[in-house]
Write a protein that holds these residues in place. Structure first.
Motif, PDB file in Angstrom:
ATOM      1  N   ALA A 122      -1.564  -8.692  32.025  1.00  0.00           N
ATOM      2  CA  ALA A 122      -1.783  -7.808  33.174  1.00  0.00           C
ATOM      3  C   ALA A 122      -0.559  -6.941  33.432  1.00  0.00           C
ATOM      4  N   ALA A 123       0.629  -7.523  33.349  1.00  0.00           N
ATOM      5  CA  ALA A 123       1.855  -6.764  33.614  1.00  0.00           C
ATOM      6  C   ALA A 123       2.004  -5.605  32.635  1.00  0.00           C
ATOM      7  N   LYS A 124       1.720  -5.834  31.370  1.00  0.00           N
ATOM      8  CA  LYS A 124       1.843  -4.767  30.370  1.00  0.00           C
ATOM      9  C   LYS A 124       0.742  -3.721  30.541  1.00  0.00           C
ATOM     10  N   LEU A 125      -0.449  -4.153  30.888  1.00  0.00           N
ATOM     11  CA  LEU A 125      -1.529  -3.194  31.143  1.00  0.00           C
ATOM     12  C   LEU A 125      -1.184  -2.306  32.333  1.00  0.00           C
ATOM     13  N   ILE A 126      -0.675  -2.910  33.394  1.00  0.00           N
ATOM     14  CA  ILE A 126      -0.290  -2.145  34.579  1.00  0.00           C
ATOM     15  C   ILE A 126       0.782  -1.123  34.221  1.00  0.00           C
ATOM     16  N   LEU A 127       1.770  -1.556  33.455  1.00  0.00           N
ATOM     17  CA  LEU A 127       2.840  -0.649  33.027  1.00  0.00           C
ATOM     18  C   LEU A 127       2.268   0.565  32.299  1.00  0.00           C
ATOM     19  N   LEU A 128       1.386   0.326  31.346  1.00  0.00           N
ATOM     20  CA  LEU A 128       0.801   1.439  30.586  1.00  0.00           C
ATOM     21  C   LEU A 128      -0.112   2.305  31.449  1.00  0.00           C
ATOM     22  N   LEU A 129      -0.884   1.688  32.309  1.00  0.00           N
ATOM     23  CA  LEU A 129      -1.806   2.462  33.140  1.00  0.00           C
ATOM     24  C   LEU A 129      -1.079   3.345  34.145  1.00  0.00           C
ATOM     25  N   LYS A 130       0.091   2.915  34.579  1.00  0.00           N
ATOM     26  CA  LYS A 130       0.840   3.679  35.572  1.00  0.00           C
ATOM     27  C   LYS A 130       1.803   4.707  34.955  1.00  0.00           C
ATOM     28  N   ASP A 131       2.000   4.640  33.648  1.00  0.00           N
ATOM     29  CA  ASP A 131       2.978   5.519  33.008  1.00  0.00           C
ATOM     30  C   ASP A 131       2.318   6.304  31.865  1.00  0.00           C
ATOM     31  N   GLN A 132       1.799   7.469  32.194  1.00  0.00           N
ATOM     32  CA  GLN A 132       1.088   8.286  31.215  1.00  0.00           C
ATOM     33  C   GLN A 132       1.990   8.698  30.058  1.00  0.00           C
ATOM     34  N   ALA A 133       3.241   9.031  30.330  1.00  0.00           N
ATOM     35  CA  ALA A 133       4.155   9.443  29.258  1.00  0.00           C
ATOM     36  C   ALA A 133       4.378   8.293  28.273  1.00  0.00           C
ATOM     37  N   LEU A 134       4.533   7.086  28.784  1.00  0.00           N
ATOM     38  CA  LEU A 134       4.692   5.919  27.917  1.00  0.00           C
ATOM     39  C   LEU A 134       3.438   5.701  27.079  1.00  0.00           C
ATOM     40  N   ARG A 135       2.279   5.792  27.709  1.00  0.00           N
ATOM     41  CA  ARG A 135       0.997   5.658  26.993  1.00  0.00           C
ATOM     42  C   ARG A 135       0.894   6.661  25.863  1.00  0.00           C
ATOM     43  N   GLU A 136       1.219   7.895  26.158  1.00  0.00           N
ATOM     44  CA  GLU A 136       1.110   8.953  25.151  1.00  0.00           C
ATOM     45  C   GLU A 136       2.118   8.751  24.018  1.00  0.00           C
ATOM     46  N   ARG A 137       3.339   8.358  24.361  1.00  0.00           N
ATOM     47  CA  ARG A 137       4.363   8.113  23.342  1.00  0.00           C
ATOM     48  C   ARG A 137       3.936   6.949  22.431  1.00  0.00           C
ATOM     49  N   MET A 138       3.469   5.864  23.033  1.00  0.00           N
ATOM     50  CA  MET A 138       3.022   4.711  22.241  1.00  0.00           C
ATOM     51  C   MET A 138       1.765   5.049  21.446  1.00  0.00           C
ATOM     52  N   GLY A 139       0.881   5.830  22.025  1.00  0.00           N
ATOM     53  CA  GLY A 139      -0.328   6.240  21.317  1.00  0.00           C
ATOM     54  C   GLY A 139      -0.005   7.066  20.081  1.00  0.00           C
ATOM     55  N   ALA A 140       0.962   7.972  20.209  1.00  0.00           N
ATOM     56  CA  ALA A 140       1.379   8.779  19.058  1.00  0.00           C
ATOM     57  C   ALA A 140       2.021   7.894  17.988  1.00  0.00           C
ATOM     58  N   ALA A 141       2.825   6.940  18.408  1.00  0.00           N
ATOM     59  CA  ALA A 141       3.449   6.010  17.453  1.00  0.00           C
ATOM     60  C   ALA A 141       2.390   5.131  16.791  1.00  0.00           C
ATOM     61  N   ALA A 142       1.376   4.759  17.555  1.00  0.00           N
ATOM     62  CA  ALA A 142       0.283   3.938  17.003  1.00  0.00           C
ATOM     63  C   ALA A 142      -0.468   4.716  15.928  1.00  0.00           C
ATOM     64  N   LEU A 143      -0.764   5.976  16.206  1.00  0.00           N
ATOM     65  CA  LEU A 143      -1.452   6.813  15.223  1.00  0.00           C
ATOM     66  C   LEU A 143      -0.604   6.951  13.955  1.00  0.00           C
ATOM     67  N   ALA A 144       0.675   7.206  14.107  1.00  0.00           N
ATOM     68  CA  ALA A 144       1.557   7.349  12.945  1.00  0.00           C
ATOM     69  C   ALA A 144       1.582   6.061  12.131  1.00  0.00           C
ATOM     70  N   ARG A 145       1.638   4.916  12.794  1.00  0.00           N
ATOM     71  CA  ARG A 145       1.656   3.629  12.086  1.00  0.00           C
ATOM     72  C   ARG A 145       0.331   3.385  11.372  1.00  0.00           C
ATOM     73  N   ALA A 146      -0.767   3.703  12.029  1.00  0.00           N
ATOM     74  CA  ALA A 146      -2.081   3.524  11.400  1.00  0.00           C
ATOM     75  C   ALA A 146      -2.198   4.393  10.150  1.00  0.00           C
ATOM     76  N   ARG A 147      -1.743   5.622  10.243  1.00  0.00           N
ATOM     77  CA  ARG A 147      -1.806   6.540   9.089  1.00  0.00           C
ATOM     78  C   ARG A 147      -0.899   6.091   7.951  1.00  0.00           C
ATOM     79  N   ASP A 148       0.227   5.483   8.313  1.00  0.00           N
ATOM     80  CA  ASP A 148       1.190   5.058   7.299  1.00  0.00           C
ATOM     81  C   ASP A 148       0.825   3.712   6.665  1.00  0.00           C
TER      82      ASP A 148
END
Length: 170
Positions: A122-148
């Motif tokens: 719950a704590a990590k979900l709350i952190l991501l839900l409240k921080d759009q910039a963090l979500r977007e940064r992690m999402g971009a890193a996730a996409l790069a990792r998936a592609r790699d």
């Protein structure tokens, strides 16, 4: 199935709702535990927040619409839905079981939490839900990792390499 740990995700949802009242959780899939999970949702008064949508042929399309992806298995192997979510640029919160720590880079492509620890999830979900910039940064890193790391081409090449090593020993 029990090893998916959906009860723990629902318990995490109860904590998240207190901090992010407009949050919605969508659990995709069907199986023997559905009735029990529906009861678990009702018992926690989460009917407006947690939706069990059953099997969906368009699960990937749903994933693309999510802000965050979460999985809460208590045991297991490779989580292909998690890889698909990463390929859809979604930051994830996942339990640190099976092959998941090989998929998610904690703090970079998402967060890892201990299995059965709904408060940590719950704590990590709350952190991501409240921080759009963090979500977007992690999402971009996730996409790069998936592609790699998780392409069909890489899977085929690495599988072929294993067979070549094994046949070379014979």
């Amino acid at each position: 199935s029990p090893d998916k740990g959906h009860h723990h995700l629902i318990d995490a949802a109860q904590l998240v709702v207190r901090e992010v009242p407009d949050v919605r959780f969508v659990i995709v899939g069907d199986g023997e535990l559905r009735e029990g999970l529906e009861k678990h949702v009702r018992d926690r008064h989460l009917e407006r927040h947690v939706f069990l949508v059953g099997f969906r042929a368009d699960a990937l399309d749903l994933t693309k619409a999510f802000d965050v992806f979460a999985v809460s298995p208590i045991a297991g192997g490779l989580c292909t839905a998690l890889i698909e979510a990463m390929a859809a640029s979604k930051a994830a919160v996942a339990t640190s079981v099976g092959a998941i720590p090989e998929i998610v880079v904690d703090g970079e492509t998402g967060f890892l939490t201990p299995a059965r620890d709904h408060a940590a999830m719950a704590a990590k979900l709350i952190l991501l839900l409240k921080d759009q910039a963090l979500r977007e940064r992690m999402g971009a890193a996730a996409l790069a990792r998936a592609r790699d790391r998780f392409t069909v081409e890489r899977l085929v090449a690495e599988t072929a390499a294993v067979y070549e090593r094994l046949t070379a020993r014979c």
